[in-house]
Design an enzyme around this catalytic site. Structure first.
Site, PDB file in Angstrom:
ATOM      1  N   LYS A  95       0.811  -1.221   0.000  1.00 56.20           N
ATOM      2  CA  LYS A  95       0.000   0.000   0.000  1.00 56.20           C
ATOM      3  C   LYS A  95       0.844   1.270   0.000  1.00 56.20           C
ATOM      4  CE  LYS A  95      -4.517  -1.525   1.733  1.00 56.20           C
ATOM      5  NZ  LYS A  95      -5.662  -1.225   2.566  1.00 56.20           N
TER       6      LYS A  95
ATOM      7  N   LYS B  12      -5.657  -9.331  -5.386  1.00 57.59           N
ATOM      8  CA  LYS B  12      -6.731  -9.648  -4.445  1.00 57.59           C
ATOM      9  C   LYS B  12      -7.936  -8.733  -4.688  1.00 57.59           C
ATOM     10  CE  LYS B  12      -6.933  -7.915  -0.187  1.00 57.59           C
ATOM     11  NZ  LYS B  12      -8.208  -7.716   0.507  1.00 57.59           N
TER      12      LYS B  12
ATOM     13  N   LYS C  91     -11.777  -3.652  -1.588  1.00 54.25           N
ATOM     14  CA  LYS C  91     -12.733  -2.532  -1.566  1.00 54.25           C
ATOM     15  C   LYS C  91     -12.118  -1.277  -2.143  1.00 54.25           C
ATOM     16  CE  LYS C  91     -14.487  -3.533   2.924  1.00 54.25           C
ATOM     17  NZ  LYS C  91     -13.163  -3.483   3.556  1.00 54.25           N
TER      18      LYS C  91
HETATM   19  P1  ATP Z   1      -9.259  -2.693   1.742  1.00 53.70           P
HETATM   20  O1  ATP Z   1      -9.278  -2.805   0.262  1.00 53.70           O
HETATM   21  O2  ATP Z   1      -9.739  -1.379   2.252  1.00 53.70           O
HETATM   22  O3  ATP Z   1      -7.946  -3.123   2.339  1.00 53.70           O
HETATM   23  P2  ATP Z   1     -10.485  -5.221   1.944  1.00 53.70           P
HETATM   24  O4  ATP Z   1     -11.423  -5.411   0.850  1.00 53.70           O
HETATM   25  O5  ATP Z   1      -9.137  -5.839   1.851  1.00 53.70           O
HETATM   26  O6  ATP Z   1     -10.346  -3.691   2.251  1.00 53.70           O
HETATM   27  P3  ATP Z   1     -10.991  -5.595   4.782  1.00 53.70           P
HETATM   28  O7  ATP Z   1     -12.018  -4.806   5.432  1.00 53.70           O
HETATM   29  O8  ATP Z   1      -9.594  -5.124   4.944  1.00 53.70           O
HETATM   30  O9  ATP Z   1     -11.259  -5.746   3.209  1.00 53.70           O
HETATM   31  O10 ATP Z   1     -11.120  -7.093   5.247  1.00 53.70           O
HETATM   32  C1  ATP Z   1     -12.202  -7.679   5.942  1.00 53.70           C
HETATM   33  C2  ATP Z   1     -12.031  -9.180   5.922  1.00 53.70           C
HETATM   34  O11 ATP Z   1     -12.219  -9.673   4.585  1.00 53.70           O
HETATM   35  C3  ATP Z   1     -10.638  -9.640   6.350  1.00 53.70           C
HETATM   36  O12 ATP Z   1     -10.768 -10.809   7.142  1.00 53.70           O
HETATM   37  C4  ATP Z   1      -9.958  -9.964   5.062  1.00 53.70           C
HETATM   38  O13 ATP Z   1      -8.947 -10.936   5.198  1.00 53.70           O
HETATM   39  C5  ATP Z   1     -11.107 -10.477   4.222  1.00 53.70           C
HETATM   40  N1  ATP Z   1     -10.869 -10.270   2.799  1.00 53.70           N
HETATM   41  C6  ATP Z   1     -10.651  -9.079   2.191  1.00 53.70           C
HETATM   42  N2  ATP Z   1     -10.482  -9.243   0.865  1.00 53.70           N
HETATM   43  C7  ATP Z   1     -10.563 -10.580   0.640  1.00 53.70           C
HETATM   44  C8  ATP Z   1     -10.457 -11.384  -0.540  1.00 53.70           C
HETATM   45  N3  ATP Z   1     -10.230 -10.835  -1.714  1.00 53.70           N
HETATM   46  N4  ATP Z   1     -10.602 -12.717  -0.421  1.00 53.70           N
HETATM   47  C9  ATP Z   1     -10.844 -13.278   0.795  1.00 53.70           C
HETATM   48  N5  ATP Z   1     -10.948 -12.578   1.941  1.00 53.70           N
HETATM   49  C10 ATP Z   1     -10.808 -11.243   1.879  1.00 53.70           C
END
Ligand code: ATP
Ligand code: LTN
Length: 329
Positions: free
Chosen positions: A114, A196, A199
Site C-alpha cells: 500500500k 486480491k 474494496k
Molecule cells: P481494503 O481494500 O480497504 O484493504 P479489503 O477489501 O481488503 O479492504 P478488509 O475490510 O480489509 O477488506 O477485510 C475484511 C475481511 O475480509 C478480512 O478478514 C480480510 O482478510 C477479508 N478479505 C478481504 N479481501 C478478501 C479477498 N479478496 N478474499 C478473501 N478474503 C478477503
C-alpha cells in the site's frame, strides 16, 4: 460470561463490501456464530489510514454494519459495534506501539504494497496500523481471529505483540490464533486475477459488491478475465479460471472434482453464466434484508448502541489491568 471460546474480527468501512469479504470472512463468522462468543467490529479507525472522505466514511460505517446483519450476523448472539465508539482501542494501540519494534512493522507485506510509490509522504498510520489491529483483538482477550488469507501476517504480529507484552509486564493478554478457511481465503479481482479483490481498488469490473443488482453481477462475471485455453480445471497456473471455480466452490460447498466434472466439455461462457446465477441466488436474500433494515435508520442506531454497551466493559477491564502493570496508575 460465556464459556465459549472468544472470537474477534474486524472489517474496514473503506468502500463497498464485496464477494471476497463475504467468502473469506463474513460467511465464516456467520456459520460459526453459535460455537463462539463473538465480537465483530466495523473498524472505522483503520479506514482513515489512507486518504478518505469524512462524509463517505460516515455513511460507509452504517452501510457496512447493515450489510453484516443482512449477511446473518445476529446482534443478539454476537456483539456488533463500531471501533471508534470504544476509545480504549486507540489507547491500547499507543501503549502497544511503544513496545513494538519498527522492524516488525516494516516487514508487513500489506504496508509494502500500500505504501509503494508514496515515498516518505506515506501516512505513518499505515505503518503502525497493525498495532491498532493487535489492540482490537487483545482488548477483548480473543482466542480466535477468523480472517481471509491477507490478514494472516497481521494476526501473527498480534501474537508476537501479545507475547512480548506478557514477557515485559506479566501475563496480560490471551495470545490469539488466526483461523483461515481453506476455500475462498483469497478471492481475486475479476478484472485482474493476480490481484486480491479489494474494496479500495478502482475498476468497475474489479469486485462484485454484496449489494450489486443481478444485471450488474452478470455483466461483471461475463467480463471476468480468463485465458486463451478452453478446459475448465483448477490450475494455479491459470488464475482467472481458478478464481471463478474457487468462488463457485466456496458458495456451492461442492468438491473440486464434482465441479470440474460438471463443467467438463463446457466453455467459459457456461461457467460464467452458472457462477453468476449462483452468486445472484446467494446475494438476493442479503440485499433484501439490507433494504428492510435500512428502511428504518433508528433500528440500526439502536443495535449499534447496544453493541458498544456490551463491548465497552470488557475493553475497560483490560485497560484497567494494562494501565496498572505499565505503571500508568
Ligand atoms: P481494503 O481494500 O480497504 O484493504 P479489503 O477489501 O481488503 O479492504 P478488509 O475490510 O480489509 O477488506 O477485510 C475484511 C475481511 O475480509 C478480512 O478478514 C480480510 O482478510 C477479508 N478479505 C478481504 N479481501 C478478501 C479477498 N479478496 N478474499 C478473501 N478474503 C478477503
Ligand atoms: N486489518 C484488517 C481489519 C481488522 C481486523 C482487526 C481483522 C482490523 N482489526 C482485528 C481481524 C481482527 C483488514 O484490513 N482486513
Amino acid at each position: 460470561m460465556s464459556n465459549k471460546p472468544r472470537v474477534f474480527s474486524g472489517i474496514q468501512p473503506s468502500g463497498e463490501p464485496h464477494l471476497g469479504n463475504y467468502v473469506g470472512a463474513i460467511r465464516n463468522w456467520v456459520d460459526d456464530q453459535e460455537r463462539y462468543d463473538n465480537f465483530f467490529c466495523v473498524v472505522d479507525q483503520h479506514a482513515i489510514t489512507v486518504p478518505y472522505d469524512p462524509q463517505q466514511l460516515r455513511s460507509s460505517v452504517r452501510q457496512l454494519a447493515a450489510v453484516l446483519i443482512a449477511c446473518g450476523i445476529d446482534p443478539e448472539r454476537s456483539v456488533l459495534f463500531v471501533q471508534s465508539h470504544v476509545p480504549e482501542h486507540t489507547e491500547l494501540a499507543w501503549l502497544l506501539t511503544c513496545s513494538t519494534p519498527l522492524g516488525w512493522l516494516q516487514r508487513m507485506t500489506q504496508f509494502k504494497d500500500k505504501s509503494t510509490g508514496q515515498g516518505e509522504s506515506v501516512g505513518s498510520g499505515l505503518l503502525t496500523y497493525p498495532t491498532l489491529m493487535a489492540a482490537d483483538i487483545l482488548l477483548y482477550q480473543a482466542a480466535i481471529v477468523p480472517v481471509g488469507d491477507d490478514q494472516k501476517q497481521h494476526v501473527e504480529l498480534a501474537r508476537d505483540i501479545a507475547g512480548r507484552f506478557n514477557n515485559l509486564y506479566g501475563e496480560s493478554f490471551v495470545v490469539p490464533e488466526p483461523v483461515i478457511r481453506q476455500v475462498g481465503a483469497r478471492v481475486m479481482g475479476l478484472d485482474d486475477p493476480t490481484r486480491k479483490m479489494s474494496k479500495s481498488e478502482d475498476g468497475q469490473f474489479h469486485a462484485v459488491g454484496l449489494l450489486d443488482e443481478p444485471k450488474m453481477i452478470q455483466k461483471k462475471f461475463s467480463r471476468a478475465v480468463t485465458d486463451s485455453q478452453t478446459d475448465i480445471v483448477f490450475d494455479p497456473e491459470r488464475p482467472g479460471v481458478t478464481n471463478l471455480l474457487t468462488i463457485y466452490q466456496a458458495l456451492s460447498g461442492e468438491t473440486s472434482e464434482v465441479i470440474e466434472a460438471r463443467f467438463a466439455g463446457k466453455g467459459y461462457g457456461d461457467l460464467k453464466k452458472n457462477l453468476a446465477e449462483l452468486v445472484i441466488e446467494t446475494l438476493a436474500p442479503i440485499r433484501q434484508r439490507y433494504e428492510e433494515l435500512t428502511a428504518d435508520p433508528s433500528t440500526l442506531d439502536e443495535l449499534l448502541a447496544a453493541g458498544v454497551e456490551r463491548a465497552r466493559p470488557i475493553a475497560e477491564s483490560t485497560m484497567d489491568h494494562v494501565r496498572q502493570v505499565m505503571g500508568l496508575r
